[in-house]
Design a protein around this motif. Structure first.
Motif, PDB file in Angstrom:
ATOM      1  N   THR A 221     -18.295  -2.998 -30.829  1.00 45.42           N
ATOM      2  CA  THR A 221     -17.299  -2.417 -29.652  1.00 45.42           C
ATOM      3  C   THR A 221     -18.248  -1.767 -28.822  1.00 45.42           C
ATOM      4  OG1 THR A 221     -17.072  -0.181 -30.492  1.00 45.42           O
ATOM      5  CG2 THR A 221     -15.421  -1.721 -31.352  1.00 45.42           C
ATOM      6  N   ILE A 222     -17.635  -1.870 -27.190  1.00 44.73           N
ATOM      7  CA  ILE A 222     -18.310  -1.072 -26.462  1.00 44.73           C
ATOM      8  C   ILE A 222     -17.429  -0.277 -25.926  1.00 44.73           C
ATOM      9  CG2 ILE A 222     -17.915  -3.264 -24.891  1.00 44.73           C
ATOM     10  CD1 ILE A 222     -20.342  -2.256 -23.210  1.00 44.73           C
ATOM     11  N   ASP A 223     -17.558   0.772 -25.588  1.00 41.28           N
ATOM     12  CA  ASP A 223     -16.655   1.891 -25.178  1.00 41.28           C
ATOM     13  C   ASP A 223     -15.104   1.762 -25.607  1.00 41.28           C
ATOM     14  OD1 ASP A 223     -18.350   2.950 -23.589  1.00 41.28           O
ATOM     15  OD2 ASP A 223     -18.005   1.281 -21.902  1.00 41.28           O
ATOM     16  N   GLY A 224     -14.938   1.513 -26.987  1.00 36.98           N
ATOM     17  CA  GLY A 224     -13.922   1.369 -27.679  1.00 36.98           C
ATOM     18  C   GLY A 224     -13.189  -0.175 -27.647  1.00 36.98           C
ATOM     19  N   THR A 225     -13.768  -1.022 -26.921  1.00 43.69           N
ATOM     20  CA  THR A 225     -12.993  -2.485 -26.866  1.00 43.69           C
ATOM     21  C   THR A 225     -13.928  -3.147 -27.734  1.00 43.69           C
ATOM     22  OG1 THR A 225     -12.816  -1.970 -24.429  1.00 43.69           O
ATOM     23  CG2 THR A 225     -13.007  -3.972 -24.893  1.00 43.69           C
ATOM     24  N   PRO A 226     -12.986  -4.023 -28.509  1.00 47.18           N
ATOM     25  CA  PRO A 226     -13.777  -4.756 -29.386  1.00 47.18           C
ATOM     26  C   PRO A 226     -14.558  -6.035 -28.805  1.00 47.18           C
ATOM     27  CG  PRO A 226     -11.533  -4.559 -29.873  1.00 47.18           C
ATOM     28  CD  PRO A 226     -11.610  -3.935 -28.776  1.00 47.18           C
ATOM     29  N   LEU A 227     -15.542  -6.553 -29.468  1.00 48.99           N
ATOM     30  CA  LEU A 227     -16.113  -7.369 -28.917  1.00 48.99           C
ATOM     31  C   LEU A 227     -15.831  -8.984 -29.694  1.00 48.99           C
ATOM     32  CD1 LEU A 227     -19.577  -5.573 -28.259  1.00 48.99           C
ATOM     33  CD2 LEU A 227     -17.937  -6.425 -26.531  1.00 48.99           C
ATOM     34  N   ASP A 228     -14.783  -8.941 -30.403  1.00 45.51           N
ATOM     35  CA  ASP A 228     -14.173 -10.219 -31.162  1.00 45.51           C
ATOM     36  C   ASP A 228     -14.775 -11.540 -30.520  1.00 45.51           C
ATOM     37  OD1 ASP A 228     -13.343  -7.826 -32.089  1.00 45.51           O
ATOM     38  OD2 ASP A 228     -11.727  -8.920 -33.191  1.00 45.51           O
ATOM     39  N   ARG A 229     -14.338 -11.682 -29.170  1.00 47.79           N
ATOM     40  CA  ARG A 229     -14.229 -13.128 -28.578  1.00 47.79           C
ATOM     41  C   ARG A 229     -15.609 -13.210 -27.685  1.00 47.79           C
ATOM     42  NH1 ARG A 229     -10.832 -15.018 -31.031  1.00 47.79           N
ATOM     43  NH2 ARG A 229      -8.802 -14.600 -30.922  1.00 47.79           N
ATOM     44  N   ALA A 230     -16.526 -11.917 -27.267  1.00 45.17           N
ATOM     45  CA  ALA A 230     -17.457 -12.236 -26.762  1.00 45.17           C
ATOM     46  C   ALA A 230     -18.596 -12.167 -27.600  1.00 45.17           C
ATOM     47  CB  ALA A 230     -17.704 -10.806 -25.904  1.00 45.17           C
ATOM     48  N   GLY A 231     -18.359 -11.901 -28.818  1.00 46.47           N
ATOM     49  CA  GLY A 231     -19.610 -11.673 -29.837  1.00 46.47           C
ATOM     50  C   GLY A 231     -20.324 -10.399 -29.785  1.00 46.47           C
ATOM     51  N   PRO A 232     -21.042 -10.152 -30.998  1.00 47.12           N
ATOM     52  CA  PRO A 232     -21.639  -8.793 -30.937  1.00 47.12           C
ATOM     53  C   PRO A 232     -22.837  -8.612 -29.874  1.00 47.12           C
ATOM     54  CG  PRO A 232     -22.575 -10.243 -32.697  1.00 47.12           C
ATOM     55  CD  PRO A 232     -21.454 -11.004 -32.117  1.00 47.12           C
ATOM     56  N   GLN A 233     -23.136  -7.485 -29.543  1.00 48.18           N
ATOM     57  CA  GLN A 233     -24.234  -7.050 -28.593  1.00 48.18           C
ATOM     58  C   GLN A 233     -25.304  -6.369 -29.262  1.00 48.18           C
ATOM     59  OE1 GLN A 233     -22.916  -5.574 -24.869  1.00 48.18           O
ATOM     60  NE2 GLN A 233     -25.009  -4.503 -24.428  1.00 48.18           N
TER      61      GLN A 233
ATOM     62  N   ILE B  77     -28.839  -7.470 -25.377  1.00 46.93           N
ATOM     63  CA  ILE B  77     -28.409  -8.611 -25.235  1.00 46.93           C
ATOM     64  C   ILE B  77     -26.928  -8.710 -25.705  1.00 46.93           C
ATOM     65  CG2 ILE B  77     -28.674 -10.956 -26.203  1.00 46.93           C
ATOM     66  CD1 ILE B  77     -31.017 -10.024 -25.031  1.00 46.93           C
ATOM     67  N   SER B  78     -26.045  -9.336 -24.857  1.00 47.31           N
ATOM     68  CA  SER B  78     -24.685  -9.477 -25.095  1.00 47.31           C
ATOM     69  C   SER B  78     -24.334 -10.890 -25.557  1.00 47.31           C
ATOM     70  CB  SER B  78     -23.604  -8.941 -23.816  1.00 47.31           C
ATOM     71  OG  SER B  78     -23.986  -9.899 -22.724  1.00 47.31           O
ATOM     72  N   GLY B  79     -23.308 -10.928 -26.274  1.00 43.75           N
ATOM     73  CA  GLY B  79     -22.775 -12.347 -26.819  1.00 43.75           C
ATOM     74  C   GLY B  79     -23.615 -13.020 -27.631  1.00 43.75           C
TER      75      GLY B  79
END
Length: 160
Positions: A119-131, A144-146
């Motif tokens: 998560t970033i700022d409470g927003t899940p990263l399910d679709r983008a992938g982990p950071q 590194i994002s996604g």
């Protein structure tokens, strides 16, 4: 592929996957939802971004060290220094790459609290992938994002 992963792909588009590969006894493909099974840690970070200036964010996710240890890095556990030759290469979906040493994240050496953020700022990263999150870095270049791949490598040739 698990039935739940296949159902998620059908229902809402592709789910980002992270490939753990290289010198591992248990290489794997993981989704953000699977990374939630590890203990979650929080990091409030501030870093300098070359394109957007100072960034401040809250991330949650497992420690990179914990995830990689579960994949069975191929070093000799009886020889403490053997892990010092291992490198960790991280690649994002956008082609952005970073390199870390095993010693940076190992509790016996650098003990850096590097996260695979889900998560970033409470927003899940399910679709983008982990950071990849390195709270100790002043510069954001290794954030590194996604993340699509992490390669553990202990077999590069010795200098002569």
């Amino acid at each position: 592929m698990s039935d739940s992963l296949a159902a998620a792909r059908t229902a809402a588009g592709p789910v980002a996957e992270l490939a753990l590969m290289g010198d591992l006894t248990l290489p794997a493909r993981l989704t953000v939802s699977e990374l939630l099974s590890w203990p979650q840690h929080r990091a409030q970070v501030s870093f300098d971004c070359a394109t957007s200036g100072i960034q401040q964010h809250r991330f949650t996710g497992p420690f990179l060290h914990d995830v990689l240890v579960s994949a069975g890095p191929a070093f000799d556990p009886a020889r403490r220094k053997d892990r010092l030759r291992f490198l960790i290469a991280v690649r994002g979906a956008d082609g952005h790459r970073a390199l870390l040493s095993w010693a940076e994240i190992d509790p016996d050496f650098g003990r850096a609290p590097v996260l695979l953020a889900v998560t970033i700022d409470g927003t899940p990263l399910d679709r983008a992938g982990p950071q990849l999150v390195l709270p100790q870095d002043r510069c954001g270049a290794r954030y590194i994002s996604g993340i699509e791949a992490i390669r553990v490598d202990g077999g590069y040739t010795v200098w002569t």
